[in-house]
Design a protein around this motif. Structure first.
Motif, PDB file in Angstrom:
ATOM      1  N   TYR A  13       0.853  -1.196   0.000  1.00  0.00           N
ATOM      2  CA  TYR A  13       0.000   0.000   0.000  1.00  0.00           C
ATOM      3  C   TYR A  13       0.877   1.231   0.000  1.00  0.00           C
ATOM      4  O   TYR A  13       2.052   1.158   0.332  1.00  0.00           O
ATOM      5  CB  TYR A  13      -0.863   0.066   1.266  1.00  0.00           C
ATOM      6  CG  TYR A  13      -1.944  -0.967   1.374  1.00  0.00           C
ATOM      7  CD1 TYR A  13      -3.074  -0.896   0.564  1.00  0.00           C
ATOM      8  CD2 TYR A  13      -1.859  -1.981   2.319  1.00  0.00           C
ATOM      9  CE1 TYR A  13      -4.080  -1.830   0.696  1.00  0.00           C
ATOM     10  CE2 TYR A  13      -2.867  -2.918   2.462  1.00  0.00           C
ATOM     11  CZ  TYR A  13      -3.977  -2.840   1.645  1.00  0.00           C
ATOM     12  OH  TYR A  13      -4.967  -3.748   1.772  1.00  0.00           O
ATOM     13  N   VAL A  21       3.951   0.700   1.970  1.00  0.00           N
ATOM     14  CA  VAL A  21       3.831  -0.142   3.160  1.00  0.00           C
ATOM     15  C   VAL A  21       3.646  -1.572   2.680  1.00  0.00           C
ATOM     16  O   VAL A  21       2.716  -1.861   1.938  1.00  0.00           O
ATOM     17  CB  VAL A  21       2.602   0.273   4.007  1.00  0.00           C
ATOM     18  CG1 VAL A  21       2.469  -0.604   5.236  1.00  0.00           C
ATOM     19  CG2 VAL A  21       2.658   1.742   4.374  1.00  0.00           C
ATOM     20  N   SER A  43      -2.073  -6.005  15.649  1.00  0.00           N
ATOM     21  CA  SER A  43      -2.763  -5.046  14.792  1.00  0.00           C
ATOM     22  C   SER A  43      -1.816  -4.528  13.711  1.00  0.00           C
ATOM     23  O   SER A  43      -0.655  -4.227  13.991  1.00  0.00           O
ATOM     24  CB  SER A  43      -3.266  -3.893  15.658  1.00  0.00           C
ATOM     25  OG  SER A  43      -4.021  -3.023  14.875  1.00  0.00           O
ATOM     26  N   GLY A  44      -2.310  -4.483  12.506  1.00  0.00           N
ATOM     27  CA  GLY A  44      -1.487  -3.980  11.404  1.00  0.00           C
ATOM     28  C   GLY A  44      -0.582  -5.021  10.805  1.00  0.00           C
ATOM     29  O   GLY A  44       0.218  -4.730   9.927  1.00  0.00           O
ATOM     30  N   SER A  45      -0.707  -6.286  11.240  1.00  0.00           N
ATOM     31  CA  SER A  45       0.194  -7.327  10.743  1.00  0.00           C
ATOM     32  C   SER A  45      -0.206  -7.805   9.345  1.00  0.00           C
ATOM     33  O   SER A  45       0.570  -8.492   8.689  1.00  0.00           O
ATOM     34  CB  SER A  45       0.228  -8.502  11.720  1.00  0.00           C
ATOM     35  OG  SER A  45      -1.086  -8.996  11.931  1.00  0.00           O
ATOM     36  N   GLY A  46      -1.427  -7.505   8.906  1.00  0.00           N
ATOM     37  CA  GLY A  46      -1.820  -7.865   7.534  1.00  0.00           C
ATOM     38  C   GLY A  46      -2.926  -8.900   7.454  1.00  0.00           C
ATOM     39  O   GLY A  46      -3.202  -9.435   6.375  1.00  0.00           O
ATOM     40  N   THR A  48      -6.324  -8.678   7.792  1.00  0.00           N
ATOM     41  CA  THR A  48      -7.458  -8.274   6.949  1.00  0.00           C
ATOM     42  C   THR A  48      -7.053  -8.240   5.484  1.00  0.00           C
ATOM     43  O   THR A  48      -7.778  -8.708   4.612  1.00  0.00           O
ATOM     44  CB  THR A  48      -7.971  -6.900   7.406  1.00  0.00           C
ATOM     45  OG1 THR A  48      -8.435  -7.014   8.743  1.00  0.00           O
ATOM     46  CG2 THR A  48      -9.100  -6.407   6.511  1.00  0.00           C
ATOM     47  N   THR A  49      -5.859  -7.726   5.238  1.00  0.00           N
ATOM     48  CA  THR A  49      -5.368  -7.665   3.864  1.00  0.00           C
ATOM     49  C   THR A  49      -5.334  -9.058   3.247  1.00  0.00           C
ATOM     50  O   THR A  49      -5.790  -9.267   2.117  1.00  0.00           O
ATOM     51  CB  THR A  49      -3.964  -7.037   3.841  1.00  0.00           C
ATOM     52  OG1 THR A  49      -4.026  -5.766   4.480  1.00  0.00           O
ATOM     53  CG2 THR A  49      -3.466  -6.866   2.426  1.00  0.00           C
ATOM     54  N   GLU A 171     -12.430 -11.132  12.090  1.00  0.00           N
ATOM     55  CA  GLU A 171     -12.740 -10.756  13.477  1.00  0.00           C
ATOM     56  C   GLU A 171     -14.243 -10.741  13.769  1.00  0.00           C
ATOM     57  O   GLU A 171     -14.792  -9.718  14.177  1.00  0.00           O
ATOM     58  CB  GLU A 171     -12.142  -9.380  13.794  1.00  0.00           C
ATOM     59  CG  GLU A 171     -10.686  -9.320  13.355  1.00  0.00           C
ATOM     60  CD  GLU A 171      -9.884  -8.297  14.125  1.00  0.00           C
ATOM     61  OE1 GLU A 171     -10.210  -8.071  15.298  1.00  0.00           O
ATOM     62  OE2 GLU A 171      -8.936  -7.744  13.550  1.00  0.00           O
ATOM     63  N   HIS A 204      -7.505 -11.327  16.795  1.00  0.00           N
ATOM     64  CA  HIS A 204      -6.539 -11.359  17.894  1.00  0.00           C
ATOM     65  C   HIS A 204      -7.256 -11.730  19.183  1.00  0.00           C
ATOM     66  O   HIS A 204      -6.816 -11.450  20.264  1.00  0.00           O
ATOM     67  CB  HIS A 204      -5.692 -10.105  18.059  1.00  0.00           C
ATOM     68  CG  HIS A 204      -6.307  -8.809  17.624  1.00  0.00           C
ATOM     69  ND1 HIS A 204      -5.568  -7.867  16.985  1.00  0.00           N
ATOM     70  CD2 HIS A 204      -7.528  -8.305  17.718  1.00  0.00           C
ATOM     71  CE1 HIS A 204      -6.338  -6.821  16.706  1.00  0.00           C
ATOM     72  NE2 HIS A 204      -7.534  -7.078  17.149  1.00  0.00           N
TER      73      HIS A 204
HETATM   74  N1  LIG Z   1      -6.124   0.923   2.151  1.00  0.00           N
HETATM   75  C1  LIG Z   1      -4.944   1.010   2.756  1.00  0.00           C
HETATM   76  N2  LIG Z   1      -4.110   2.003   2.418  1.00  0.00           N
HETATM   77  C2  LIG Z   1      -2.905   2.114   2.993  1.00  0.00           C
HETATM   78  N3  LIG Z   1      -2.446   1.258   3.927  1.00  0.00           N
HETATM   79  C3  LIG Z   1      -3.234   0.244   4.305  1.00  0.00           C
HETATM   80  C4  LIG Z   1      -4.533   0.081   3.739  1.00  0.00           C
HETATM   81  N4  LIG Z   1      -5.100  -1.027   4.304  1.00  0.00           N
HETATM   82  C5  LIG Z   1      -4.212  -1.495   5.187  1.00  0.00           C
HETATM   83  N5  LIG Z   1      -3.084  -0.759   5.189  1.00  0.00           N
HETATM   84  C6  LIG Z   1      -1.900  -0.995   5.980  1.00  0.00           C
HETATM   85  O1  LIG Z   1      -1.529  -2.317   5.751  1.00  0.00           O
HETATM   86  C7  LIG Z   1      -1.096  -2.921   6.971  1.00  0.00           C
HETATM   87  C8  LIG Z   1      -1.912  -4.165   7.276  1.00  0.00           C
HETATM   88  O2  LIG Z   1      -3.240  -3.794   7.547  1.00  0.00           O
HETATM   89  P1  LIG Z   1      -4.370  -4.842   7.912  1.00  0.00           P
HETATM   90  O3  LIG Z   1      -5.641  -4.085   7.970  1.00  0.00           O
HETATM   91  O4  LIG Z   1      -4.298  -5.973   6.967  1.00  0.00           O
HETATM   92  O5  LIG Z   1      -3.915  -5.300   9.353  1.00  0.00           O
HETATM   93  P2  LIG Z   1      -4.709  -6.224  10.391  1.00  0.00           P
HETATM   94  O6  LIG Z   1      -3.798  -7.271  10.763  1.00  0.00           O
HETATM   95  O7  LIG Z   1      -6.029  -6.584   9.843  1.00  0.00           O
HETATM   96  O8  LIG Z   1      -4.887  -5.204  11.586  1.00  0.00           O
HETATM   97  P3  LIG Z   1      -6.062  -5.139  12.648  1.00  0.00           P
HETATM   98  O9  LIG Z   1      -5.804  -6.234  13.608  1.00  0.00           O
HETATM   99  O10 LIG Z   1      -5.877  -3.794  13.254  1.00  0.00           O
HETATM  100  O11 LIG Z   1      -7.326  -5.288  11.906  1.00  0.00           O
HETATM  101  C9  LIG Z   1      -1.232  -1.855   8.045  1.00  0.00           C
HETATM  102  O12 LIG Z   1       0.023  -1.239   8.229  1.00  0.00           O
HETATM  103  C10 LIG Z   1      -2.175  -0.870   7.441  1.00  0.00           C
HETATM  104  O13 LIG Z   1      -1.919   0.433   7.899  1.00  0.00           O
END
Ligand SMILES: Nc1ncnc2c1ncn2[C@@H]1O[C@H](COP(=O)(O)OP(=O)(O)OP(=O)(O)O)[C@@H](O)[C@H]1O
Ligand SMILES: [Mg+2]
Lengths: 229, 407
Positions: A13, A21, A43-46, A48-49, A171, A204
């Motif tokens: 991203y 990122v 959180s932020g580990s990826g 959801t992505t 989640e 989590h």
């Molecule tokens: N649309 C986006 N634009 C820019 N950065 C993004 C976007 N979506 C996610 N990120 C970044 O990608 C990384 C992974 O995000 P992700 O949402 O997959 O984390 P997560 O493990 O689901 O976190 P959480 O537990 O908080 O839901 C994070 O650093 C986030 O800031």
């Protein structure tokens, strides 16, 4: 056969300052039929992505995702929507339901999209809701008239009724108290065992991790641990 | 389809206040449109009516060339043969007319007039001057050399009922002919010009005055309700014996009136476009708000596999429902509001002077035409649909993930 095959998946991203990122940094992963797997990580580990890419909601920067043998990169637009409709179920953290439709209509709606005839639709939707403990009276209420736990059970019913190859749940218990969340998870585990429905969670939440039969830990977009339990 | 409609319908009532504001906007636009249109139509109807019912009827049979250069040398010979033929044409009343320019004078004043020789019995079936008599009568008494004149002319000449006037005109033989006539009736129409310029005398008196035998200037024809103008013209053409005459409709007789009718037609449509455009902007505005409120929902739907075009269709239906509700309420209210005037007429006496100068009745009966309602409905539905295209397009173009993350 594996339902999901992820190969060297990378998602980059750009943040507000155009700094790249690496949300996913080379993920390899197989999910087999009938699994009950949780992806956990800070959180932020990826998490959801990863789920979004497996679900075909987003495109990877590089690497590939195969679901039921189909490379999602080869699909786009309407074909991808159609593929999701037939093969993938989604449960999000909250606000899963269409507010103007009753619980029953919400569950029916996905069958309607699949082209299931009306009678069968109602029959299957009722059965699914009943199995998730939604009473006849509650079926006719709109989401706003249901508790958070009830809403999530309707969301599970909507996902399972469509008979997808895999259900992706991002989640699903995060907005629920631990007792309600625990009951919901038990229900899903039960459906996994009795009907062989494949679930992939991101979480989590300790409760989810405890109930998962396979736990994948990711950190900074990389899998750091993958164990069967 | 059914579910799309259901969702669209229920979405309207999620924010009843906003929906009612939109519906009210449509209602107001519809009432404004129906009001303007129906009064304009009523006004147009009065203009046409005046042009037809005071003089000449719907159709006139005139000598060839009379329309471009009227003069007493041009006349219809053998009117009895024509009358026989006319009697065979269904749906018409007709009356003979001898008309020429002349002068009317009293002992005190004089003025230019149009002298008209008529057959009172027949004329009654074609024009309505006989219904506008305010003093005396319309050639009912046996008085010889009787004249019926307008109120305005009577005032100018300062003559009263029973008094004499002199009518002068140039005769067929180029000499100035004149005769004394007794005022037996005074009329008042909506047009002061008409009341000043038009003098009516008996047909044979007129013929005698200018030296006609049995010739006349024209036949005036009134078309009964339900008979078509053009069809009747065709019928007349087939039925009348060949000769040097021309069949002229009121439209041909009143080119300026026809032109202004067309202008009014455009005006109605332009007005419709303007008010509906205003409504359309309100709709764009509201729906841009609507879609931002529902982004997450659209995200969930698209994740499930709902196609963008279905989301767009939901929004189209939603606007369609709003405009249909608004239009229905608007039309019903319009009938309630304008229905009263439709029956009793709206008296514009306050401005009647101006209207009288135009020769138009001071009482307007608004006319609500089905065709106007359908055109209005068509324009509202299509313009509001165009209005929602952009918000709908935006809604269907959200990226699923962005929509899901939107809070
Ligand atoms: N649309 C986006 N634009 C820019 N950065 C993004 C976007 N979506 C996610 N990120 C970044 O990608 C990384 C992974 O995000 P992700 O949402 O997959 O984390 P997560 O493990 O689901 O976190 P959480 O537990 O908080 O839901 C994070 O650093 C986030 O800031
Ligand atoms: Mg997440």
């Amino acid at each position: 056969m594996d339902i999901v095959q992820v190969e060297n998946l990378v998602k980059v991203y750009e943040d507000q300052n155009q700094v790249p990122v690496r949300a996913l940094d080379g993920i390899d992963l197989q999910i087999g039929e009938g699994e009950f797997t949780a992806i956990a990580g800070p959180s932020g580990s990826g998490k959801t992505t990863l789920l979004n890419l497996i679900g075909g909601l987003d495109k990877p920067t590089s690497g590939s995702v195969r679901v039921a043998g189909q490379d999602l990169n080869e699909l786009d637009g309407n074909a991808l929507a159609e593929f999701r409709l037939r093969n993938l179920g989604f449960i999000f953290q909250a606000y899963n339901l269409i507010p103007v439709l009753s619980a029953l209509e919400n569950v029916e709606f996905i069958l309607l999209l699949q082209g299931v005839p009306e009678e069968e639709r109602i029959e299957r939707a009722r059965q699914e809701l009943a199995e998730l403990g939604i009473s006849d009276d509650m079926m006719h209420r709109r989401p706003s008239e249901l508790s958070g736990g009830q809403q999530q059970r309707v969301a599970v019913a909507r996902a399972t009724v469509a008979r997808p190859r895999i259900i992706l749940a991002d989640e699903p218990t995060a907005n629920l108290d631990s007792k309600t969340g625990g009951l919901l998870l038990d229900k899903m585990r039960e459906m996994n065992e009795s009907r062989g429905i494949t679930f992939l969670f991101s979480t989590h939440d300790q409760m989810v991790m405890e109930r998962a039969r396979r736990l994948i830990l990711i950190r900074d977009g990389k899998i750091v641990e993958d164990r069967q339990r | 389809m059914k579910t799309t409609l259901k969702i669209a319908w229920r979405n309207i009532w999620r924010n009843p206040r906003r929906s009612w504001v939109l519906i009210t906007t449509v209602v107001v636009a519809v009432i404004g449109y129906v009001g303007t249109t129906s009064f304009t139509r009523g006004f147009m109807y009065e203009m046409v009516n005046s042009a037809i019912r005071y003089y000449g009827g719907h159709i006139q049979i005139i000598p060839e060339g009379y329309d471009t250069k009227p003069n007493i040398q041009l006349r219809l010979s053998h009117p009895d043969r024509m009358a026989e033929a006319l009697a065979r044409v269904p749906g018409i009343h007709f009356a003979p007319l001898v008309t020429f320019k002349g002068m009317a004078s009293s002992s005190e004043a004089s003025g230019g007039v149009v002298i008209n020789g008529i057959d009172p019995q027949k004329e009654r079936q074609v024009t309505i001057v006989s219904e506008k008599i305010i003093a005396g009568d319309y050639f009912e008494s046996e008085t010889a050399n009787a004249a019926v004149i307008g109120e305005e002319l009577a005032e100018r000449l300062n003559v009263r009922l029973g008094e004499k006037i002199i009518l002068m005109a140039s005769a067929l033989d180029q000499n100035i002919a004149s005769g004394a006539f007794r005022v037996v009736g005074i009329f008042r129409t909506v047009s002061t010009d008409f009341d000043r310029a038009f003098v009516f005398i008996r047909l044979d008196d007129a013929q005698k005055l200018i030296g006609y035998q049995d010739e006349i200037t024209a036949f005036s024809i009134h078309l009964q309700q339900g008979y078509d103008l053009q069809q009747t013209v065709e019928r007349l053409r087939e039925t009348l014996p060949p000769g040097d005459f021309k069949i002229q409709t009121w439209r041909e007789r009143n080119p300026v009136l026809v032109l202004s009718l067309e202008v009014y037609e455009y005006f109605i449509f332009l007005f419709l476009l303007i008010i509906v455009t205003a409504v359309a902007f309100t709709i764009v505005n509201s729906f841009l708000m609507v879609i931002y409120e529902r982004i997450r929902e659209f995200g969930v739907m698209m994740a499930m596999g709902v196609l963008p075009k279905r989301i767009r269709r939901m929004l189209y239906w939603e606007t369609l429902f709003l405009t249909l509700i608004g239009s229905t309420v608007g039309i019903v209210l319009s009938y309630l509001i304008f229905g009263y005037w439709r029956r009793h007429g709206l008296d514009l006496s306050a401005t009647s002077d101006a209207l009288g100068k135009l020769g138009i009745s001071t009482v307007i009966y608004p006319e609500i035409l089905m065709s106007d309602l359908l055109i209005g409905l068509g324009v509202i539905v299509s313009l509001t649909w165009i209005a929602v295209l952009y918000p709908a397009y935006k809604a269907s173009r959200f990226h699923v993930v962005d929509a899901l993350n939107f809070v």
